[in-house]
Motif scaffolding. Structure first.
Motif, short mmCIF file in Angstrom:
data_model
loop_
_atom_site.label_atom_id
_atom_site.label_comp_id
_atom_site.label_asym_id
_atom_site.label_seq_id
_atom_site.Cartn_x
_atom_site.Cartn_y
_atom_site.Cartn_z
N THR A 167 29.66 51.24 37.54
CA THR A 167 29.42 52.06 36.35
C THR A 167 29.94 51.35 35.11
OG1 THR A 167 29.72 54.24 35.34
CG2 THR A 167 31.58 53.37 36.58
N ILE A 168 29.30 51.62 33.99
CA ILE A 168 29.79 51.11 32.71
C ILE A 168 29.95 52.30 31.76
CG2 ILE A 168 28.89 48.78 32.93
CD1 ILE A 168 26.52 49.65 31.18
N ASP A 169 30.72 52.11 30.73
CA ASP A 169 31.05 53.24 29.86
C ASP A 169 29.84 53.74 29.08
OD1 ASP A 169 33.54 52.87 30.80
OD2 ASP A 169 34.51 52.39 28.90
N ARG A 170 29.05 52.81 28.59
CA ARG A 170 27.92 53.21 27.75
C ARG A 170 26.65 52.48 28.18
NH1 ARG A 170 30.41 51.84 22.68
NH2 ARG A 170 32.37 52.43 23.64
N GLU A 171 25.52 53.11 27.94
CA GLU A 171 24.22 52.49 28.25
C GLU A 171 24.17 51.05 27.77
OE1 GLU A 171 21.60 53.61 29.78
OE2 GLU A 171 21.75 55.80 29.76
N ALA A 172 23.59 50.19 28.58
CA ALA A 172 23.38 48.82 28.13
C ALA A 172 22.01 48.39 28.64
CB ALA A 172 24.45 47.90 28.67
N HIS A 229 22.58 50.60 36.99
CA HIS A 229 23.53 51.37 37.80
C HIS A 229 24.00 52.58 37.02
CE1 HIS A 229 23.60 48.17 40.81
NE2 HIS A 229 23.49 47.36 39.77
N GLN A 230 25.13 53.09 37.43
CA GLN A 230 25.63 54.30 36.78
C GLN A 230 26.12 54.01 35.36
OE1 GLN A 230 26.01 57.46 38.00
NE2 GLN A 230 25.28 57.09 40.08
N VAL A 231 26.05 55.03 34.56
CA VAL A 231 26.67 54.97 33.24
C VAL A 231 27.60 56.18 33.14
CG1 VAL A 231 26.32 55.10 30.76
CG2 VAL A 231 24.72 53.79 32.18
N GLY A 232 28.81 55.92 32.78
CA GLY A 232 29.76 57.05 32.66
C GLY A 232 31.16 56.60 33.00
N LEU A 233 32.11 57.40 32.58
CA LEU A 233 33.50 57.04 32.83
C LEU A 233 33.83 57.22 34.31
CD1 LEU A 233 35.08 58.70 29.67
CD2 LEU A 233 34.54 56.27 30.04
N ILE A 234 34.72 56.39 34.78
CA ILE A 234 35.02 56.34 36.21
C ILE A 234 35.35 57.72 36.81
CG2 ILE A 234 36.74 55.47 37.86
CD1 ILE A 234 36.64 52.82 36.20
N PRO A 235 36.23 58.49 36.18
CA PRO A 235 36.58 59.77 36.81
C PRO A 235 35.37 60.68 36.98
CG PRO A 235 38.12 59.20 35.06
CD PRO A 235 36.99 58.23 34.96
N ASN A 236 34.46 60.66 35.99
CA ASN A 236 33.27 61.52 36.09
C ASN A 236 32.34 61.04 37.20
OD1 ASN A 236 34.35 62.79 33.89
ND2 ASN A 236 33.09 61.66 32.41
N VAL A 237 32.16 59.73 37.28
CA VAL A 237 31.30 59.19 38.33
C VAL A 237 31.92 59.48 39.70
CG1 VAL A 237 30.24 57.09 39.25
CG2 VAL A 237 30.46 57.40 36.77
N LEU A 238 33.24 59.39 39.75
CA LEU A 238 33.94 59.66 41.01
C LEU A 238 33.66 61.10 41.46
CD1 LEU A 238 36.02 58.83 43.19
CD2 LEU A 238 37.80 59.68 41.66
N LEU A 239 33.73 62.03 40.52
CA LEU A 239 33.48 63.43 40.87
C LEU A 239 32.06 63.61 41.42
CD1 LEU A 239 35.28 65.28 37.93
CD2 LEU A 239 35.92 65.30 40.35
#
Lengths: 354, 357, 318
Positions: free
Chosen positions: B256-261, B266-276
């Motif tokens: 995951t990365i913090d912001r769209e690129a 892959h995923q976009v989003g902060l780690i804790p949110n993706v983890l959930l």
């Protein structure tokens, strides 16, 4: 153990000179208005009557020492290749520290627990430790800042000593208190002490009683942890601290150090030097984060280390020998006894969270 | 191929599929003429006087509770060189470097002979001190696993004097190495469990050693899931091996990365949110996490929400260190020295420590 | 009403508007006072004012920059307040200065020279011009003037040069001019003798940096060259050369800024007479720029200003 001897004042210089023929002798001598441990040479006045301004810590744990030398060299066969050669330097010099106090010698007992650790030992320290003997003078009077009897020592204590000298009449009763100390008594300049031994014992027994009731610092171990998060308390007790290193550098039990590379170009020295936990750089991380960002945090660690963390790791032993130099030489008279006593009696504020 | 792999080619020019096998770098012939010295003669015993005296002395205070030694530590190999003189580095030769991101560079380092490398024992999560003589030393986790013995790998983020000097080095250059130090992960007590790795940025380095170790001992562990996040695709280290992780069927990898690129699939989003969103179950599981403090803070909250108990969460700490062997006195948190009692701690252990991270 | 009671009243009246007021109280023995941080009205009771109030409390001001702070100052201390304000290191409007007439501060090193070891001191009393102490049960005394700090013997500013409150009546200065005779005399020695002096003195320096941290004008704090690796001007080695190098840097950084409170020397645990270095630079600054730090709150410090033609520096036509 060897028989106790008596050393008359008149014979002191001769005896020191005799010992100095066999090993380096360091004794408290006056430099300016300070008394420091320096090599004894004939004719030098030894300051026997008071605690030296600086402890003899540096004899075993120098203010700075080379851990190794490094030398980068171009490989003659492959000029693009640079090799590095390391040369550790451990050269202890057999030394007698003469005329320190019980507290000064006992500092190394605190050091030993750490530097002769179970997994890693400090070979530099241990080599010097083994090469150094201590002739301790029992204190029959104490300074206002003295509190050795509250931290596991005493004014006539022999922990860490090899010879124990007790001032009596016109000289000293000299007793060997370690096997290594005994050969030093083998000198025609010393006479049998006979009944003076008992007198010396009586004087030494009396000395701690003159110091008043000892403070029981044992509860500090848990109490300092309990007040850990009470930053108002720590800010209050550290307010006047100016964050210099006088307390740590004068402390016979402060063993923390820094390691820096010193040198220019292709060769230089890796140096271990005294470090000071009251300095912000002590824990400052390259990222910019500092786990102990203020002097309140740092003083808390210094007090906590001595009266709580170290005792917890080392059978209740307090990492302080009660010499009082941190109090007496503090530019603003911070008194560690007062801080610990205040912590022990501190009522914790009601917790608002958690 | 996977989008991740296209990305890393842009950012990791030095990446090779299996770099250890090829000897592109100069052979480390006569690596170090180091340490021609007498062993310190007094290293073994303390002075008689002090030994006797401490035996004689009566502890001034009673000892209430026993000082709990780090319980998580597995077998912790000790380097005999360091046992003799803990300050004396071994000379290592950089055999390869990889520019991972704009400020992270990886060094593959060989100590002395092949035989020395075979004998070099460590446990995943243990650290090493790298020296650039003249600049000094700094601590890094050994991020290659002990199961791969060709070299020791360290990934270095450029932040200070030593790391800046390290970044100027390339294959063939010498460095000092003091390793292994510290405790390492509790690999034995993790056996048979599901493992969730949650790494942020350079925090992936300590997880990498454990992950590769587990992949090399795959049968000993349950389900393995990896969540690796970085600020942007360019900030993702180890990009050259991520395709393999993504492809493997015996593990699950989420990036995951913090912001769209652009081009990121892959995923976009902060780690804790993706983890959930991944909803790992805490049953018979251990979460291993490392990353910047702010990420750790919210990851812990997410893990709690998912039902993970404090002793099921493992992390590694960083402190300013000098000696690395518990003597110099700066990396302590209360009674615990991060250099010897850590850097690996369970969250349960951290909660026992005073609040001084 | 005596000076102390008046000062206490002034502080007590102002304290409610401030975060804290810094003064002095009795320390661990009768000869050592210690800084007192007054936050509650009852703290003010502990305040003392006498010749043992040796510390320059202005040293704390830059670290309390965002607080409303009161501070008690001797004349010399007040120069630090002025200089700090002039350099923008404190906001003068955030500081409430309590002045009083200073009769001079004791130099405990001199007390030791006069009275011997005082580490067992049981009581101390300032009676008129005498300092009387009881040490280990024995009474000893010395004329106060023999134990006053050198800076007090040449004091021209016994009353705070800047203050918001003043307790008591201003007193007259002891002397009208400073002839820097100590510096002149030292400079008359041969170079070798001067160098030998400093080698001898600096040798026992323990590098604790009490001199630096006690200095109210030393404000680099955590970014001092003493520990800096970049620039790497001094090593951490225990060499006289390195210690001396630091002292020279310290003195040079204080050129035109040093207020001669003498805290560097007083704080030194091994009694190195380092004020002499600052005196030398102050002498030069006075001769070159006719400037004394902290005396005139409006004056522009010479090293914070620029003139095309300096009056006393012959830049051309040597």
């Amino acid at each position: 153990m060897a028989e106790a001897k008596y050393l008359h004042h008149d014979k002191l210089s001769a005896w020191l000179e005799e010992v100095a023929g066999k090993m380096r002798v360091l004794a408290p001598v006056r430099q300016g208005d300070a008394v420091v441990f320096a090599p004894y040479a004939s004719g030098v006045q030894v300051e026997m009557d008071k605690q030296a301004t600086t402890p003899p810590k540096g004899v075993v744990f120098p203010a700075s020492e080379e851990l190794l030398r490094y030398d980068y060299q171009k490989n003659p066969e492959q000029p693009g290749q640079v090799d590095v050669e390391l040369l550790p330097v451990i050269q202890p010099e057999p030394t007698l520290v003469f005329g320190c106090r019980s507290c000064d010698a006992r500092g190394f007992v605190i050091f030993d627990r750490v530097y002769a650790g179970q997994t890693y030992k400090d070979p530099y320290y241990l080599a010097r430790r083994e090469a150094t003997l201590f002739a301790v003078i029992a204190c029959l009077r104490h300074d206002i800042t003295c509190f050795c009897h509250s931290v596991g020592g005493g004014p006539g204590d022999a922990q860490g000593a090899d010879l124990l000298l007790t001032p009596i009449e016109d000289g000293y009763v000299v007793e060997a208190v370690s096997e290594r100390g005994a050969p030093l008594l083998d000198s025609p300049l010393l006479e049998p002490a006979r009944d003076k031994v008992e007198q010396a014992q009586t004087l030494r027994d009396k000395a701690p009683r003159n110091m008043g009731n000892p403070t029981d610092f044992a509860p500090a171990r848990d109490k300092l942890m309990a007040v850990f998060d009470d930053m108002d308390f720590w800010e209050d007790v550290s307010a006047k601290c100016i964050s210099c290193g006088a307390c740590t550098y004068l402390c016979p039990t402060c063993y923390c150090f820094n390691i820096t590379d010193e040198g220019a170009g292709l060769s230089g020295r890796r140096v271990r030097s005294w470090d000071n936990c009251m300095s912000s750089q002590f824990t400052f991380e390259a990222s910019g984060h500092n786990p102990r960002p203020t002097k309140a945090h740092r003083l808390k660690n210094r007090v906590g280390h001595k009266f709580s963390y170290y005792p917890a790791l080392h059978d209740g032993l307090i990492s302080c020998c009660g010499c009082g130099r941190c109090i007496k030489s503090c530019p603003v008279s911070v008194d560690i006894r007062e801080i610990v006593v205040r912590a022990m009696g501190h009522a914790l504020p009601a917790k608002d969270k958690d | 191929m996977t989008p991740a792999s296209t990305k890393k080619n842009a950012t990791a020019p030095a990446a090779k599929k299996n770099p250890a096998k090829k000897t592109g770098s100069k052979p480390a012939k006569s690596t170090a003429k180091a340490q021609k010295t007498a062993e310190p003669r007094a290293a073994k015993k303390t002075s008689k006087a002090s030994a006797k005296d401490s035996a004689k002395k009566t502890a001034a205070q009673a000892i209430p509770k026993s000082s709990a030694k780090t319980p998580v530590a597995a077998a912790r190999p000790i380097n005999p060189h360091l046992a003799a003189n803990p300050y004396l580095p071994e000379i290592g030769t950089i055999i390869e470097t990889i520019q991972e991101t704009h400020n992270i560079k990886t060094f593959r380092i060989k100590l002395g002979s092949d035989e020395r490398m075979q004998n070099f024992a460590f446990s995943p999560g243990q650290v090493g001190q790298l020296s650039v003589f003249g600049a000094g030393e700094a601590t890094f986790v050994i991020n290659s696993p002990p199961t791969r013995k060709d070299y020791l790998q360290f990934s270095v983020m450029r932040v200070g004097e030593v790391t800046a000097r390290l970044h100027t080095l390339s294959a063939g250059d010498r460095v000092g190495v003091r390793a292994p130090l510290g405790n390492g992960f509790p690999i034995e007590s993790m056996q048979g469990k599901d493992i969730v790795f949650i790494g942020g940025g350079i925090g992936m380095a300590p997880l990498r050693t454990l992950l590769l170790y587990m992949l090399d001992n795959r049968d000993d562990y349950g389900k393995i899931r990896v969540l690796y996040g970085a600020r942007s695709p360019q900030d993702m280290a180890f990009s050259y091996e991520l395709p393999e992780w993504l492809e493997r069927t015996d593990m699950e990898t989420v990036l995951t990365i913090d912001r769209e690129a652009e081009g990121w699939e892959h995923q976009v989003g902060l780690i804790p949110n993706v983890l959930l969103e991944m909803t790992p179950t805490p049953d018979n599981a251990v979460a291993v996490t490392c990353g910047p403090p702010i990420m750790i803070k919210f990851t812990l909250q997410a893990l709690k929400k998912l039902g993970f108990q404090d002793d099921q969460i493992i992390t590694t700490l960083e402190k300013r260190m000098k000696c690395g062997v518990g003597l110099c006195g700066r990396c302590n948190i209360g009674t615990k020295y991060v250099c010897v009692d850590g850097p690996v701690f369970t969250y349960a252990q951290l909660r026992e420590l005073p609040n001084e991270l | 009403m005596n000076v102390l009671s008046q000062l206490k009243e002034q502080i007590a009246a102002t304290l409610p508007n401030l975060d804290l007021v810094i003064g002095w109280e009795r320390g661990f023995d009768p000869l050592h006072h210690t800084p007192l941080f007054m936050r509650r009205p009852e703290d003010v009771e502990r305040l003392v004012i006498d010749a043992l109030c040796v510390h320059n409390l202005a040293v704390y001001l830059p670290g309390l920059k965002n607080k409303k702070v009161g501070v008690a100052v001797k004349g010399c201390d007040s120069r630090a307040v002025n200089q700090l304000a002039r350099e923008g290191l404190i906001k003068r409007e955030n500081v409430v200065v309590f002045g009083f007439p200073c009769d001079g501060a004791a130099d405990l090193t001199k007390v030791r020279r006069q009275l011997g070891d005082i580490s067992g001191v049981q009581s101390a009393a300032l009676e008129g011009d005498l300092l009387r102490v009881v040490v280990d049960g024995k009474e000893r005394e010395t004329p106060l003037k023999d134990v006053l700090a050198d800076k007090c013997l040449r004091c021209r500013y016994p009353n705070a040069l800047t203050h918001d409150h003043f307790a008591g009546e201003p007193r007259e200065a002891r002397v009208q001019t400073d002839d820097y005779k100590d510096v002149v005399d030292f400079e008359a020695l041969p170079l070798e003798a001067r160098f030998a002096h400093w080698q001898q003195e600096m040798q026992r320096c323990i590098r604790c940096y009490a001199c630096r941290n006690a200095c109210p004008m030393c404000v680099c704090r955590d970014h001092c060259v003493a520990q800096s690796r970049d620039p790497h001007w001094v090593t951490q080695e225990d060499e006289t050369r390195e210690k001396w190098m630091f002292q020279i840097i310290h003195a040079m950084h204080l050129a035109g800024r040093c207020v001669e409170c003498g805290e560097c020397q007083r704080a030194c645990p091994v009694d190195i007479p380092i004020l002499a270095l600052k005196r030398k630079l102050n002498k030069e600054i006075r001769e070159l720029f006719d400037f004394e730090a902290g005396v005139d709150p409006q004056a522009v410090p010479p090293l914070l200003s620029f003139q095309v033609e300096e009056k006393n520096i012959n830049e051309r036509g040597w």
